[in-house]
Motif scaffolding. Sequence first.
Motif, short mmCIF file in Angstrom:
data_model
loop_
_atom_site.label_atom_id
_atom_site.label_comp_id
_atom_site.label_asym_id
_atom_site.label_seq_id
_atom_site.Cartn_x
_atom_site.Cartn_y
_atom_site.Cartn_z
N ALA A 57 0.83 -1.21 0.00
CA ALA A 57 0.00 0.00 0.00
C ALA A 57 0.86 1.26 0.00
O ALA A 57 0.59 2.22 -0.74
N LYS A 58 1.90 1.27 0.81
CA LYS A 58 2.76 2.45 0.90
C LYS A 58 3.54 2.65 -0.41
O LYS A 58 3.70 3.79 -0.89
N ASP B 181 1.14 4.07 -3.04
CA ASP B 181 0.94 5.51 -2.86
C ASP B 181 2.15 6.29 -3.37
O ASP B 181 2.00 7.35 -3.98
N GLN C 124 2.14 6.41 -7.24
CA GLN C 124 1.18 7.41 -7.73
C GLN C 124 1.70 8.83 -7.52
O GLN C 124 1.54 9.71 -8.37
N HIS C 125 2.31 9.05 -6.36
CA HIS C 125 2.84 10.38 -6.04
C HIS C 125 3.95 10.77 -7.02
O HIS C 125 4.01 11.93 -7.48
N THR D 17 -5.60 5.20 -8.83
CA THR D 17 -6.68 4.42 -8.21
C THR D 17 -8.00 5.17 -8.14
O THR D 17 -9.07 4.56 -8.09
N TYR E 226 -8.62 7.10 -5.53
CA TYR E 226 -8.90 7.19 -4.10
C TYR E 226 -9.22 8.62 -3.66
O TYR E 226 -10.17 8.85 -2.91
N GLU E 227 -8.41 9.58 -4.10
CA GLU E 227 -8.62 10.96 -3.66
C GLU E 227 -9.96 11.50 -4.11
O GLU E 227 -10.66 12.20 -3.35
#
Length: 466
Positions: free
Chosen positions: A45-46, A49, A52-53, A304, A306-307
């Motif tokens: 998961a980390k 993220d 994506q960042h 994803t 998510y935001e």
Amino acid sequence: MPPLHRKSKILRRSRILWASPALWRPRLVFWCGALAIGLVSVAFAKLADLAQHLFGRITAAGPHGDLVPLLLTPAGFALSAYLALRFFPNSQGSGIPQAIAARHLHEDRDRQRLLSLKVAFGKVMLTLLGLFSGASIGREGPTVQVGASIMLAVARFGGMAQARGLILAGSAAGIAAAFNTPLAGIVFAIEEMGRAYEARSNGLVLTAVILSGLAALGLSGTYTYFGLASIGPASAREWLLVVVCGVAGGALGAGFSGFALSLGRRIRRWMQPLPLRRSVLLAAGCGLAVALIGLASGGATFGTGYEQARGAIEGQALPPFFFLEKLLASFLSMISGIPGGIFAPSLAVGAGLGSSLGLALGTSITLAATLGMAGYFAGVVQAPMTAFVIILEMTGNHDGVIAIMGASMLGYLTSRLLQSEPLYHGLSRSFLAAAMRQSRAEEQEARPDTAETGAEDPRPVKKSDA
């Protein structure tokens, strides 16, 4: 023999039995495997993220950063498809179909083609590559395949024989750790992974979910995936929203899964003469289309989602056509054949759909996004209990329990009327058929050798442990 002496003899036997390494080794290995799934899920998961960042930073850097996806996304898709087919076969797509297919296979060597540590490693790395390239994919489905692979690997080390139950337990642990939703992990195992669920798997599933959840909580702490949203229908218009979100979400979900299954069969036939070359070309073409959609949406459809989904849950209305753009980007990412799941993108599509319907009906955006997620997700996977429980745990919306249940059930019923075959089970058939063809081919290659020498096949024949 006096009763007292007989009782003491039974107690001595039970102590010896409980102290036996043969009894405790499989349990300890199983517990370690469940903890490992939790740790790997959090690390995954980390890293997701972070990927994506990094994509966001690259595309935002410089005056022409918004044009970077036109090169990076097709190249990343093509590279991911090549590596998946060349070095990590059976790592393509979500990962849930592979776990379902593995439960129907009886030989350990056949299951290892779909669930192994090598496949799990490739799944993680190529999913991260897809997210770094801007693909509209998620990590939750891949976590299921990774969890099942870890559980089967530790089972072979510990001498455990319940392969089908262990795949179920590893899959449930993966979902529970990925979303921090232990109840959803259990329901997912019962409803989606094991349509013919065995009661003897209860202990394995519960233990795996508990231990993987503890490992995830130890690293990430207590949290809800989309924050907290406590709201339920308070008027006739909002109850109407339940019906509209359920029916519209189910219809849209049925269209997604039906087209994915139909087009997937045609693509597999088209790839047959030159599978590697055509797979890379298809992925590059899909990547270019995803990049164009991302640029047209201002970057909202990359990753994803998510935001965007969390923003809608918090009451921020999404653009009216975001759900269509996200759905198309997710569909293209899926049929491209690159590793990556559809859980998180589906929730983003559902939140966007709900937001648009909420704007049209003049209702709460928070409630509408939650109901849209329930209706659409249940329509895609045709698993209403999983949809209801997972959204309830991700939002903590206990005031809207009945409404979320209603939207999930309506989404499921609508989807079943329009599309009879569930998406994950339909996709699992191709992996199952490929594994069986490869097994038969290996057997046929071995037969001439044994016929010429008159010797028996040296490979041991393993009985099914299902």
